[in-house]
Design a protein around this motif. Sequence first.
Motif, mmCIF file in Angstrom:
data_model
loop_
_atom_site.group_PDB
_atom_site.id
_atom_site.type_symbol
_atom_site.label_atom_id
_atom_site.label_comp_id
_atom_site.label_asym_id
_atom_site.label_seq_id
_atom_site.Cartn_x
_atom_site.Cartn_y
_atom_site.Cartn_z
ATOM 1 N N UNK A 15 40.134 36.565 -55.368
ATOM 2 C CA UNK A 15 40.329 37.832 -56.080
ATOM 3 C C UNK A 15 41.746 37.826 -56.643
ATOM 4 N N UNK A 16 41.857 38.131 -57.948
ATOM 5 C CA UNK A 16 43.187 38.118 -58.573
ATOM 6 C C UNK A 16 43.390 39.371 -59.414
ATOM 7 N N UNK A 17 44.499 40.034 -59.160
ATOM 8 C CA UNK A 17 44.908 41.182 -59.969
ATOM 9 C C UNK A 17 43.841 42.247 -60.094
ATOM 10 N N UNK A 18 43.230 42.592 -58.963
ATOM 11 C CA UNK A 18 42.095 43.526 -58.998
ATOM 12 C C UNK A 18 42.570 44.977 -58.892
ATOM 13 N N UNK A 73 32.918 29.841 -57.324
ATOM 14 C CA UNK A 73 33.269 29.238 -58.603
ATOM 15 C C UNK A 73 32.842 30.025 -59.827
ATOM 16 N N UNK A 74 32.143 31.125 -59.634
ATOM 17 C CA UNK A 74 31.656 31.900 -60.775
ATOM 18 C C UNK A 74 32.360 33.252 -60.865
ATOM 19 N N UNK A 75 32.676 33.651 -62.086
ATOM 20 C CA UNK A 75 33.293 34.969 -62.292
ATOM 21 C C UNK A 75 32.218 36.034 -62.112
ATOM 22 N N UNK A 76 32.441 36.946 -61.175
ATOM 23 C CA UNK A 76 31.410 37.949 -60.881
ATOM 24 C C UNK A 76 31.883 39.386 -61.106
ATOM 25 N N UNK A 77 33.130 39.560 -61.521
ATOM 26 C CA UNK A 77 33.634 40.928 -61.741
ATOM 27 C C UNK A 77 32.792 41.607 -62.815
ATOM 28 N N UNK A 78 32.282 42.777 -62.506
ATOM 29 C CA UNK A 78 31.471 43.523 -63.463
ATOM 30 C C UNK A 78 29.995 43.169 -63.408
ATOM 31 N N UNK A 79 29.645 42.154 -62.627
ATOM 32 C CA UNK A 79 28.231 41.759 -62.498
ATOM 33 C C UNK A 79 27.521 42.765 -61.581
ATOM 34 N N UNK A 80 26.214 42.973 -61.814
ATOM 35 C CA UNK A 80 25.493 43.933 -60.978
ATOM 36 C C UNK A 80 25.352 43.403 -59.539
ATOM 37 N N UNK A 81 25.196 44.346 -58.612
ATOM 38 C CA UNK A 81 25.172 44.000 -57.191
ATOM 39 C C UNK A 81 24.038 43.027 -56.857
ATOM 40 N N UNK A 86 22.195 37.622 -55.215
ATOM 41 C CA UNK A 86 21.338 36.438 -55.413
ATOM 42 C C UNK A 86 22.161 35.146 -55.494
ATOM 43 N N UNK A 87 23.464 35.294 -55.796
ATOM 44 C CA UNK A 87 24.317 34.102 -55.821
ATOM 45 C C UNK A 87 24.686 33.645 -54.412
ATOM 46 N N UNK A 88 24.416 34.504 -53.418
ATOM 47 C CA UNK A 88 24.662 34.088 -52.035
ATOM 48 C C UNK A 88 25.693 34.922 -51.300
#
Lengths: 245, 330
Positions: A15-18, A73-81, A86-88
Motif C-alpha cells: 500500500x502506497x500513499x493511501x 502484483x496487481x493494482x486493486x485500488x478502486x476495484x470492486x470487493x 476472487x483474486x485471493x
Amino acid sequence: MNGGMQSAADPILSVRGLFKHFGGIKAANGVELAVGRHEIAGLIGPNGCGKSTLFSLVSGMVMPDKGEIRFDGRAVAGMSAHRIARLGLARTFQIPALFDNMTVTDNLLAAAAEGHWQGAYERAAETLSLLKLDHVADNRASDLSGGQQKLLEFGRAVMRQASLILLDEVTAGVHPNIRKIILEAIARLREQGVSFLVIEHDMEMVRNVCDRIIVMDSGRVVTSGSFEDIVRNSEVMQTYLGRPQ
Amino acid sequence: MALLPTNPQWRGLVLLAIIIVVLGVLPWTVNNYWLRIATGALMWAGLACSWNMLGGYAGYINFGQSAFFGLGAYVTAFLMGDPFGLPFSATIPAGMVVTALFAVIIGAPTLRLRGAYFAIATWAFAEVLIQFASAMDFTGGIGGIGLPPYLNERFFYFAMFGTAALAYFLTWALFERSRFGLKVKALRDHEPAAEAMGINTALVKLQTFVLSAVTASVFGAIFAYWVTFINPKSVFGGDITDQMVVMVLLGGLGTLWGPAIGGVGLFVVNRLIWMYWGDTAFYIAILGTAIVLVVLFLPNGIAGLFARRKNDALDKVMDKLVGTGAGGHP
C-alpha cells in the motif's frame, strides 16, 4: 526499524500513499505498508486510528480517495470487493458479519460458491472439523455463541482458499479454548503458504503469532518491526498504551 | 401408527405426490365455479412465489411486481389482437422477453437502493406503467383491451397449474438446492460480507429480479387470455402487489411453500367472503387482523410452524395427535 514498507522484496500486499477522508476525519492519511508472502503481520494502534478502514480500503469495501494498493502484483485500488476477493484476498469483520438465517454449513458453502466450488462440501466438512464446529453444523448462524460466530467467520475466510487473509480482531472477547483453535488454524494455514494481516489489541497474541508488527496512528503507519522493537519504542508505547517511559 | 413415512424426505415426496394427484383430478370433480376459484388460487400461489424469489430469498421488497404481471398481460393482449393475431402460445415467450428487458432496465439502477428506497422506486415504476397504459391508444387507453374468448376452464386451470408447478420447481432447484441460492441468501443476510466472499451481488440480484419478473409475466399472460379483457388498473394495480406481499408474509417469507399456503389460503378466504357476504370490504378487515396476528405470533409465517426444529414442542404435540413421526427429528 522503519515504516510499514519494511518487508520482503516481493510482498503479497503493498500500500502506497493511501488516502481516505470522511469529511474532516482522516481515516487513511498517506498509509504506506507491505505484507510479505507467508508472513503474519500484526496491525496495531489506538481505537479510531484507521485500522479497520484500511481493511475496507484494501478489500474494496470502501473506495480510496488516492493511493496505490497492489495485491499479488496487481493494482486493486478502486476495484470492486468481489473482484478483489476472487483474486485471493479474504477478510473477516470486527463485528462478525455472518449470514444469520443460513446454517453454519451453508455459511461455509456460500463462501466457496464463487470460484472455489470444486470439493466445497468436503472442505466444509474439514473446516467444521478443524474449527470444532461439527456439532453445530446444522444450526442457524444467529443461534451460535459469540465465540462460535468468530470461529465461523474465520472458517468462511478459510473456505475462500485465499493467499492473504485480513483478520479484524478475530480473537477479541473469545474463550481461551476458541482462541487456541483459531491460533492453531492460523499456524496451519501459514504452513500452507497463506499470509495474514491481523488487527489485534491483545499484545500477548501479537507477540506469539505475528512475525512483524505495524503500528498505525491518526490514519498513517508510524513504524513497524519486531515485537521487541515495538515495545522498546517509547513513542509507540506512549501513543498506544498511554504509558510513560 | 404413522400415517406418513417417518423419513422427512420421503414424507415430503409422498405429500407432494398426493397434492399433485388431487390437483390433477380436481377439474373432473368440481363444477366450473369452484374450478375458477381453484384456477385463481393457483395463479395467486404462483404470483406469491414469483414475489418471494426477490422479496423472500434476496430480501429486496418489491412493491412494483404488478408491473411485470401487467406487461405479460398486455403483450399477450396486444399480440393476439389485430393486426398480429398471434396464437396465445406464441405471445408468452414474447411477453417474457419484453418483461426481461424491462426488468434489466429497471433493476440495474434500482437494485443499488435498499429497503424503503428500493420499494418506492419499484412502486413508482408500476405507477408509471399504469399512466402509460392509460394514455396510449395501442393499449386501449383507460378503457382497456379485449382478447379473443376461449371458453375452456380446464385449459386455464392446467395452464395456471403447470406454470405454478414450474415456478415452485424452479424456486426449489435454484434457491434451495444450488450454488445460486446460496449466493442469493448470502446477499440477503449480509451484502458486504457476500461481496467479500467473491459474490457479484449486483449481478445475482439482477438475475433474481429478472427471474421473478418473468415468472409474474407468464401468469399475467394466462390471466389476460382467461378473463378476455384487461385495463391498466386490473393488471398493473398496486393492490395486486399488495396481495402478493401479504400472501408471502402470511405463508412464510423466504420459504418454499409459504407463498403457496398464503396464496391459496387468502384467495380462497377472499372468494368465500365474497360468496357469502358479497362484499369484499370485510375481507380487508380480516386481512388486516391476520397480518397483525402473524406479525405478533408467527414472525416466520405459517410455514414457520412446520420448520424442523430439534425438541420443537409443536412437533411433539403433532406427533401425539396425528402420529406424523415428526417429534424428535432434527
